[in-house]
Design an enzyme around this catalytic site. Structure first.
Site, short mmCIF file in Angstrom:
data_model
loop_
_atom_site.label_atom_id
_atom_site.label_comp_id
_atom_site.label_asym_id
_atom_site.label_seq_id
_atom_site.Cartn_x
_atom_site.Cartn_y
_atom_site.Cartn_z
N ASP A 127 28.69 71.30 76.67
CA ASP A 127 29.32 70.33 75.55
C ASP A 127 28.19 69.46 74.96
O ASP A 127 26.90 69.60 75.32
CB ASP A 127 30.28 69.80 76.45
CG ASP A 127 31.62 69.36 75.65
OD1 ASP A 127 31.48 69.61 74.40
OD2 ASP A 127 32.65 68.74 76.13
N GLY A 165 30.93 72.05 65.77
CA GLY A 165 30.51 72.35 64.42
C GLY A 165 30.16 71.44 63.61
O GLY A 165 29.60 71.57 62.44
N ASP A 185 38.21 69.69 68.92
CA ASP A 185 39.03 70.14 69.91
C ASP A 185 40.39 70.60 69.39
O ASP A 185 41.14 69.76 68.57
CB ASP A 185 39.44 68.97 70.95
CG ASP A 185 38.27 68.76 71.94
OD1 ASP A 185 37.22 69.20 71.57
OD2 ASP A 185 38.47 68.01 72.94
#
Ligand code: GLA
Length: 357
Positions: A127, A165, A185
């Site tokens: 992440d 992104g 998300d």
């Protein structure tokens, strides 16, 4: 394809038993056998680090460590994923007050890659969680570093990166990661789903074998999505070859979950016909996605993102070679030129069309 714990398990719910129960349920309810075979333990699995700096799983919730979980899941014929971040702080620590210290991989990339490999991990979700702000690090360099450390372990570990992104990973992450999040998300609401789909239009062409656009885990069976919306969710993911990472609770039955097992939807998603999907055109703002199939012909997805019924004669909008015979994935019925002449979709519903060879 697989399942990720994040959309249904958080904090104390992330236990070895819950993960194993989810994997067993997937083996029994048909998910594993249609391809949902990677079980990803997302954030909130950690206790901290030991004296030499190795990551340690939460001692009460994973009493036998992660390796015991991976062994049991491998015995089910499934693969295992885990979660980390390139900075100092996980999203759990930052956003959810997760009570642990020193969880991020910053400065310990080699040790963490080796630890995951020693646990027989098959997939790393890496992440981001504000590492540029918290730690001042560069996104691309950070992902390249972990990619090379994973490679050096000698174990085949899929790298899934998640910077939402922001830095356009579809332009540079091929060869670094195997999949990259394209968007924020995904929430289990129509607004979040529709806006995520719209954001895929200009970038769907960047997905390709070895490096896939990832519009996030599925929200099928969660939140307020209706069955029509779930059909649109899965149609959009399938036509863009998006990773299908389920996010429901496999231990419970939800009627819409059976849509994830739809064989035509899975076949379209998993097929690579040589080029990625593109929005072929729009009719009344609604997109028609097209992608070639390796078995011949073109799969189509006609999405109604509006709040009203969509009625159209699509024949003037499509090239002659598209006006052939398909199976409509959601009804299982034949769909031919006559049906293109009288398309009618309920609000938020979709057609997913698989060419009949
Ligand atoms: C971020 C990611 C989510 C999940 C959480 C975990 O929000 O985008 O998918 O991994 O962190 O804390």
């Amino acid at each position: 394809m697989g399942w990720n714990s994040w959309n249904c398990l958080r904090h104390d719910e992330v236990t070895a038993q819950a993960i194993l129960d989810a994997a067993s349920a997937m083996a029994e309810n048909g998910m594993r056998d249609v391809g949902y075979n990677t079980v990803v333990i997302d954030d909130h699995w950690q206790q901290g680090r030991d004296r030499v700096g190795r990551l340690v799983a939460h001692r009460e919730r994973f009493p036998d460590g992660i390796e015991a979980v991976t062994d049991a899941i491998h015995d089910l014929g499934m693969r295992v994923g885990i979660y980390s971040v390139p900075g100092s702080t996980t999203c759990g620590q930052f956003y959810d007050s997760y009570p642990a210290d020193d969880l991020g991989s910053l400065g310990r990339e080699r040790l963490d890659a080796q630890t995951f490999a020693s646990w027989n991990i098959d997939f790393l979700k890496y992440d981001w969680c504000r590492a540029h702000l918290n730690d001042g690090i560069d996104v691309r360099a950070a992902y390249e570093l972990m990619s090379s450390e994973l490679h050096d372990t000698g174990r085949d570990i899929v790298l899934s990166i998640s910077e939402y992104g922001i830095w356009k990973p579809w332009e540079w992450a091929y060869g670094v990661a195997n999949m990259w999040r394209t968007t924020d998300d995904l929430k289990p609401t129509w607004w979040s789903l529709a806006s995520t789909i719209v954001q895929q239009y200009p970038i769907s062409q960047f997905s390709r074998p070895g490096g896939w656009n990832d519009p996030d885990m599925l929200q099928v069976g969660n939140g307020s999505l209706t069955t029509s919306e779930v059909r649109t969710h899965l149609s959009a993911w399938a036509i863009t070859n998006a990773p299908l990472m389920a996010g429901n609770d496999p231990r419970q039955q939800h009627p819409d979950v059976s849509l994830m097992l739809n064989p035509d939807m899975v076949a379209i998603d998993q097929d690579w016909g040589g080029t990625a999907s593109k929005v072929y055109g729009y009719v009344g703002d609604n997109p028609i996605f097209a992608k070639p199939m390796s078995t011949g012909g073109t799969a189509l997805a006609i999405l109604n993102l509006h709040d009203r019924v969509f009625r159209a004669d699509l024949r003037p909008h499509l090239p002659a070679e598209y006006l052939t015979t398909y199976r409509e994935a959601w009804t299982g019925a034949m769909f031919d030129e006559h049906d293109f002449g009288a398309v009618e979709l309920a609000p938020h519903d979709s057609h997913l069309l698989r060419p009949i060879a």
